[in-house]
Design a protein around this motif. Structure first.
Motif, PDB file in Angstrom:
ATOM      1  N   VAL A 151     -27.010  -4.582  40.183  1.00 60.84           N
ATOM      2  CA  VAL A 151     -27.952  -5.364  40.996  1.00 60.84           C
ATOM      3  C   VAL A 151     -27.794  -6.851  40.738  1.00 60.84           C
ATOM      4  O   VAL A 151     -27.804  -7.669  41.669  1.00 60.84           O
ATOM      5  CB  VAL A 151     -29.402  -4.915  40.724  1.00 60.84           C
ATOM      6  CG1 VAL A 151     -30.396  -5.825  41.444  1.00 60.84           C
ATOM      7  CG2 VAL A 151     -29.597  -3.470  41.148  1.00 60.84           C
ATOM      8  N   LYS A 152     -27.630  -7.212  39.467  1.00 61.07           N
ATOM      9  CA  LYS A 152     -27.477  -8.631  39.157  1.00 61.07           C
ATOM     10  C   LYS A 152     -26.235  -9.207  39.815  1.00 61.07           C
ATOM     11  O   LYS A 152     -26.233 -10.333  40.312  1.00 61.07           O
ATOM     12  CB  LYS A 152     -27.414  -8.823  37.642  1.00 61.07           C
ATOM     13  CG  LYS A 152     -28.748  -8.573  36.939  1.00 61.07           C
ATOM     14  CD  LYS A 152     -28.656  -8.856  35.443  1.00 61.07           C
ATOM     15  CE  LYS A 152     -30.008  -8.633  34.777  1.00 61.07           C
ATOM     16  NZ  LYS A 152     -29.949  -8.886  33.317  1.00 61.07           N
ATOM     17  N   ARG A 153     -25.150  -8.412  39.830  1.00 59.72           N
ATOM     18  CA  ARG A 153     -23.929  -8.889  40.478  1.00 59.72           C
ATOM     19  C   ARG A 153     -24.121  -9.013  41.996  1.00 59.72           C
ATOM     20  O   ARG A 153     -23.633  -9.952  42.617  1.00 59.72           O
ATOM     21  CB  ARG A 153     -22.776  -7.934  40.167  1.00 59.72           C
ATOM     22  CG  ARG A 153     -22.326  -7.972  38.713  1.00 59.72           C
ATOM     23  CD  ARG A 153     -21.027  -7.199  38.520  1.00 59.72           C
ATOM     24  NE  ARG A 153     -20.590  -7.232  37.138  1.00 59.72           N
ATOM     25  CZ  ARG A 153     -20.851  -6.278  36.251  1.00 59.72           C
ATOM     26  NH1 ARG A 153     -21.562  -5.224  36.628  1.00 59.72           N
ATOM     27  NH2 ARG A 153     -20.423  -6.366  35.014  1.00 59.72           N
ATOM     28  N   GLN A 154     -24.848  -8.053  42.586  1.00 59.78           N
ATOM     29  CA  GLN A 154     -25.130  -8.150  44.025  1.00 59.78           C
ATOM     30  C   GLN A 154     -25.965  -9.383  44.344  1.00 59.78           C
ATOM     31  O   GLN A 154     -25.732 -10.073  45.335  1.00 59.78           O
ATOM     32  CB  GLN A 154     -25.848  -6.888  44.492  1.00 59.78           C
ATOM     33  CG  GLN A 154     -24.959  -5.652  44.550  1.00 59.78           C
ATOM     34  CD  GLN A 154     -25.712  -4.422  44.993  1.00 59.78           C
ATOM     35  OE1 GLN A 154     -26.942  -4.391  44.974  1.00 59.78           O
ATOM     36  NE2 GLN A 154     -24.979  -3.389  45.404  1.00 59.78           N
ATOM     37  N   GLN A 155     -26.951  -9.653  43.508  1.00 56.22           N
ATOM     38  CA  GLN A 155     -27.784 -10.844  43.729  1.00 56.22           C
ATOM     39  C   GLN A 155     -26.959 -12.112  43.615  1.00 56.22           C
ATOM     40  O   GLN A 155     -27.138 -13.059  44.393  1.00 56.22           O
ATOM     41  CB  GLN A 155     -28.935 -10.850  42.727  1.00 56.22           C
ATOM     42  CG  GLN A 155     -29.969  -9.754  42.959  1.00 56.22           C
ATOM     43  CD  GLN A 155     -30.999  -9.679  41.851  1.00 56.22           C
ATOM     44  OE1 GLN A 155     -30.821 -10.266  40.780  1.00 56.22           O
ATOM     45  NE2 GLN A 155     -32.075  -8.952  42.101  1.00 56.22           N
ATOM     46  N   ALA A 156     -26.057 -12.141  42.661  1.00 57.44           N
ATOM     47  CA  ALA A 156     -25.184 -13.308  42.522  1.00 57.44           C
ATOM     48  C   ALA A 156     -24.293 -13.471  43.746  1.00 57.44           C
ATOM     49  O   ALA A 156     -24.075 -14.584  44.238  1.00 57.44           O
ATOM     50  CB  ALA A 156     -24.342 -13.175  41.256  1.00 57.44           C
ATOM     51  N   ASN A 157     -23.773 -12.339  44.268  1.00 58.46           N
ATOM     52  CA  ASN A 157     -22.936 -12.398  45.480  1.00 58.46           C
ATOM     53  C   ASN A 157     -23.728 -12.898  46.685  1.00 58.46           C
ATOM     54  O   ASN A 157     -23.209 -13.663  47.510  1.00 58.46           O
ATOM     55  CB  ASN A 157     -22.362 -11.014  45.779  1.00 58.46           C
ATOM     56  CG  ASN A 157     -21.270 -10.614  44.799  1.00 58.46           C
ATOM     57  OD1 ASN A 157     -20.673 -11.477  44.158  1.00 58.46           O
ATOM     58  ND2 ASN A 157     -21.032  -9.319  44.663  1.00 58.46           N
ATOM     59  N   LEU A 158     -24.995 -12.448  46.816  1.00 60.35           N
ATOM     60  CA  LEU A 158     -25.833 -12.923  47.918  1.00 60.35           C
ATOM     61  C   LEU A 158     -26.073 -14.417  47.825  1.00 60.35           C
ATOM     62  O   LEU A 158     -26.040 -15.123  48.838  1.00 60.35           O
ATOM     63  CB  LEU A 158     -27.162 -12.166  47.925  1.00 60.35           C
ATOM     64  CG  LEU A 158     -27.124 -10.707  48.385  1.00 60.35           C
ATOM     65  CD1 LEU A 158     -28.489 -10.055  48.196  1.00 60.35           C
ATOM     66  CD2 LEU A 158     -26.718 -10.627  49.845  1.00 60.35           C
ATOM     67  N   ARG A 159     -26.319 -14.911  46.607  1.00 61.69           N
ATOM     68  CA  ARG A 159     -26.517 -16.359  46.438  1.00 61.69           C
ATOM     69  C   ARG A 159     -25.265 -17.125  46.832  1.00 61.69           C
ATOM     70  O   ARG A 159     -25.333 -18.162  47.500  1.00 61.69           O
ATOM     71  CB  ARG A 159     -26.914 -16.663  44.992  1.00 61.69           C
ATOM     72  CG  ARG A 159     -28.361 -16.311  44.647  1.00 61.69           C
ATOM     73  CD  ARG A 159     -28.776 -16.941  43.336  1.00 61.69           C
ATOM     74  NE  ARG A 159     -28.015 -16.402  42.208  1.00 61.69           N
ATOM     75  CZ  ARG A 159     -28.374 -15.348  41.498  1.00 61.69           C
ATOM     76  NH1 ARG A 159     -29.491 -14.708  41.797  1.00 61.69           N
ATOM     77  NH2 ARG A 159     -27.639 -14.936  40.481  1.00 61.69           N
ATOM     78  N   LEU A 160     -24.118 -16.621  46.426  1.00 58.41           N
ATOM     79  CA  LEU A 160     -22.868 -17.283  46.792  1.00 58.41           C
ATOM     80  C   LEU A 160     -22.635 -17.261  48.300  1.00 58.41           C
ATOM     81  O   LEU A 160     -22.159 -18.245  48.882  1.00 58.41           O
ATOM     82  CB  LEU A 160     -21.697 -16.599  46.073  1.00 58.41           C
ATOM     83  CG  LEU A 160     -21.591 -16.843  44.560  1.00 58.41           C
ATOM     84  CD1 LEU A 160     -20.494 -15.966  43.965  1.00 58.41           C
ATOM     85  CD2 LEU A 160     -21.295 -18.314  44.278  1.00 58.41           C
ATOM     86  N   THR A 161     -22.993 -16.119  48.941  1.00 62.78           N
ATOM     87  CA  THR A 161     -22.828 -16.015  50.390  1.00 62.78           C
ATOM     88  C   THR A 161     -23.720 -17.022  51.112  1.00 62.78           C
ATOM     89  O   THR A 161     -23.292 -17.684  52.068  1.00 62.78           O
ATOM     90  CB  THR A 161     -23.152 -14.590  50.857  1.00 62.78           C
ATOM     91  OG1 THR A 161     -22.294 -13.675  50.188  1.00 62.78           O
ATOM     92  CG2 THR A 161     -22.953 -14.447  52.366  1.00 62.78           C
ATOM     93  N   ARG A 162     -24.975 -17.129  50.663  1.00 60.13           N
ATOM     94  CA  ARG A 162     -25.891 -18.106  51.282  1.00 60.13           C
ATOM     95  C   ARG A 162     -25.385 -19.522  51.098  1.00 60.13           C
ATOM     96  O   ARG A 162     -25.416 -20.345  52.024  1.00 60.13           O
ATOM     97  CB  ARG A 162     -27.294 -17.957  50.690  1.00 60.13           C
ATOM     98  CG  ARG A 162     -28.064 -16.742  51.188  1.00 60.13           C
ATOM     99  CD  ARG A 162     -29.543 -16.874  50.867  1.00 60.13           C
ATOM    100  NE  ARG A 162     -29.774 -16.903  49.423  1.00 60.13           N
ATOM    101  CZ  ARG A 162     -30.067 -15.839  48.686  1.00 60.13           C
ATOM    102  NH1 ARG A 162     -30.137 -14.655  49.259  1.00 60.13           N
ATOM    103  NH2 ARG A 162     -30.274 -15.952  47.386  1.00 60.13           N
ATOM    104  N   ASP A 163     -24.908 -19.837  49.893  1.00 60.76           N
ATOM    105  CA  ASP A 163     -24.380 -21.179  49.650  1.00 60.76           C
ATOM    106  C   ASP A 163     -23.163 -21.459  50.526  1.00 60.76           C
ATOM    107  O   ASP A 163     -22.988 -22.572  51.037  1.00 60.76           O
ATOM    108  CB  ASP A 163     -24.006 -21.332  48.174  1.00 60.76           C
ATOM    109  CG  ASP A 163     -25.229 -21.300  47.261  1.00 60.76           C
ATOM    110  OD1 ASP A 163     -26.352 -21.491  47.787  1.00 60.76           O
ATOM    111  OD2 ASP A 163     -25.065 -21.070  46.051  1.00 60.76           O
ATOM    112  N   LEU A 164     -22.329 -20.418  50.710  1.00 58.63           N
ATOM    113  CA  LEU A 164     -21.143 -20.587  51.550  1.00 58.63           C
ATOM    114  C   LEU A 164     -21.532 -20.820  53.004  1.00 58.63           C
ATOM    115  O   LEU A 164     -20.955 -21.685  53.684  1.00 58.63           O
ATOM    116  CB  LEU A 164     -20.255 -19.354  51.437  1.00 58.63           C
ATOM    117  CG  LEU A 164     -18.952 -19.364  52.252  1.00 58.63           C
ATOM    118  CD1 LEU A 164     -18.066 -20.518  51.823  1.00 58.63           C
ATOM    119  CD2 LEU A 164     -18.209 -18.042  52.089  1.00 58.63           C
TER     120      LEU A 164
END
Length: 459
Positions: A151-164
């Motif tokens: 879950v933590k990795r998914q949350q990190a990926n979502l943050r990166l996607t939003r920033d992108l």
């Protein structure tokens, strides 16, 4: 007897026993607690309830009511000041009192709706806040089962996607024109669209998918703040009347003082409105005549109709519609538009191979077709058009949430641009009609029975 103990991912203890009969026996002991799937299902249901309670429509409804009240109160104050200045007998005083009385009734209706909406929102906010606190606590408990930190990795990926996405959108701002799009525009260059500013179901929520609304750019005296509305009441194709509202708040709460102004007693028939692309200019309604390749002008005062014949080969009767990949908007062969200079008609002909054709409608008895321009943009690749300061703009469907203003044609220079990149945030999947109002610099859109307006920004 040989005993071997092998750790498997720190989760299971495996004991292998070899019996005299050469049989293997494995005992699995789960060192972790079983995952509570039932509890996760409850959390998902509660999250879905939150999404259903808090919607953008509810927020925009409150904003629309506040905007209506904000615009109505100064008008009431102005009318009261006028009443105080009157001192020439009883007649004008009585008339002014009657006007003020009607305005106060409308304002009271608006306030009542605002109060009920506010109380409802407060209750929803309280309930949702409590539900979110419970959801937060439950999710923290469930995260303890995530020993692999998925879950933590998914949350990190979502943050990166939003920033992108933010970075990508920031790298594609509204394209700055290198030269004036129209030399006579007093407001400057058309730069962007913000909003929506107004979002309302009006008097008939959800009843009529196709229609148009807006303001008269050249209103008659005393009707400067009035709005008009046309709904296609017959099979999403035809209409035979227009409704007028004395203010935006009256339109929002659904109070039409004049009621229906009929073009004809039956529908569809001669002079019926065909299609949603309608505009009001100088007290006259312009629209596609029923079953004709022509523009009709209906004078709201004299109740007379005059006709403007379009060139031979003009596509009509739903043969040259606005379209996108998934749908065509029925009976949108002719699009009427208004700007600072008057009325325009956008259409296509067989000899132009389906490309947009733009003509100026010159006022007169009857109206005549003025100068005509031909473009290189295919009409069925466009979803809507509108005019600002003599410049034609075209939109296209991007998604159910976004419409793009991608094209412009400057009638002063004849230059076309296909890369404007101005995006409109939609409140519904389709925009059946779109028109610019030079009175308040707003784009008035009719979207699947909802009335939406956007602010036009000039540089």
């Amino acid at each position: 007897m040989l005993c071997v103990i092998v750790p498997l991912c720190a989760l299971f203890t495996i004991t292998q026993q070899v019996t005299p009969r050469d049989r293997c026996v494995c005992e699995l002991a789960n060192s972790e607690q079983p995952f509570p799937h039932d509890k996760l299902s409850i959390v998902e249901d509660n999250a879905s309830k939150c999404n259903n309670k808090i919607t953008s429509q509810k927020t925009l409804e409150l904003e629309s009511l506040m905007l209506g009240l904000e615009r109505r109160l100064p008008q009431l104050q102005e009318d009261v000041s006028m009443l105080e200045k009157e001192d020439d007998g009883e007649l004008y005083g009585v008339l002014s009192l009657h006007v003020i009385e009607n305005e106060m009734k409308d304002i009271q209706v608006l306030i009542d709706r605002l109060n009920s909406t506010t109380l409802g929102h407060q209750r929803i906010t309280t309930e949702t806040a409590e539900l979110l606190e419970d959801l937060k606590a439950e999710m923290e408990e469930l995260e303890k089962f995530d020993t692999m930190h998925v879950v933590k990795r998914q949350q990190a990926n979502l943050r990166l996607t939003r920033d992108l996405d933010t970075c990508r959108n920031g790298l594609h701002p509204t394209i700055q024109p290198t030269e004036p799009q129209h030399g006579n525009c007093p407001h400057g260059l058309f730069g962007n669209v913000t909003g929506p500013r107004v979002y309302t179901a009006g008097e008939y929520p959800g009843s009529y998918k196709y229609g148009a609304w807006g303001r008269d750019p050249k209103p008659e005296a005393g009707m400067e703040s009035w709005y008009w509305l046309v709904m296609l009441t017959s099979s999403n194709k035809y209409s035979h009347y227009v409704r007028l509202y004395s203010s935006l708040s009256s339109l929002i709460v659904g109070v039409s003082v004049p009621g229906n102004i009929q073009i004809h007693s039956s529908n569809p028939t001669t002079n019926t409105i065909q299609g949603p692309n309608v505009v009001l200019y100088a007290g006259a309604l312009y629209y596609n005549c029923y079953n004709l390749d022509a523009v009709c002008r209906f004078n709201l005062t004299t109740k007379t109709v005059t006709t403007l014949q379009l060139p031979k080969g003009t596509r009509y009767n739903s043969k040259g519609n606005f379209c996108h990949l998934e749908e065509c908007y029925l009976f949108t062969d002719l699009d009427l538009a208004t700007d600072e200079s008057g009325v325009w008609v956008i259409y296509t002909t067989t000899q132009d191979f389906g490309n947009l054709v733009l003509s100026k409608v010159e006022d007169g008895e009857p109206p005549t077709l003025g100068q005509t321009w031909r473009t290189s943009v295919y009409k069925q690749g466009v979803t809507n058009t509108f005019m600002i300061c003599g410049v034609l703009y075209a939109t296209r469907y991007v998604s159910s949430e976004v419409e793009e203003i991608f094209y412009s044609f400057d009638t002063a220079t004849g230059k076309e641009k296909f890369n404007l990149g101005i995006f409109i945030k939609k409140m519904s999947s389709n925009i059946e009609s779109l028109n610019y109002s030079p009175v308040d610099h707003m784009l008035h859109a009719y979207c699947d029975s909802y009335m939406v307006s956007y602010k036009v920004l000039f540089e």
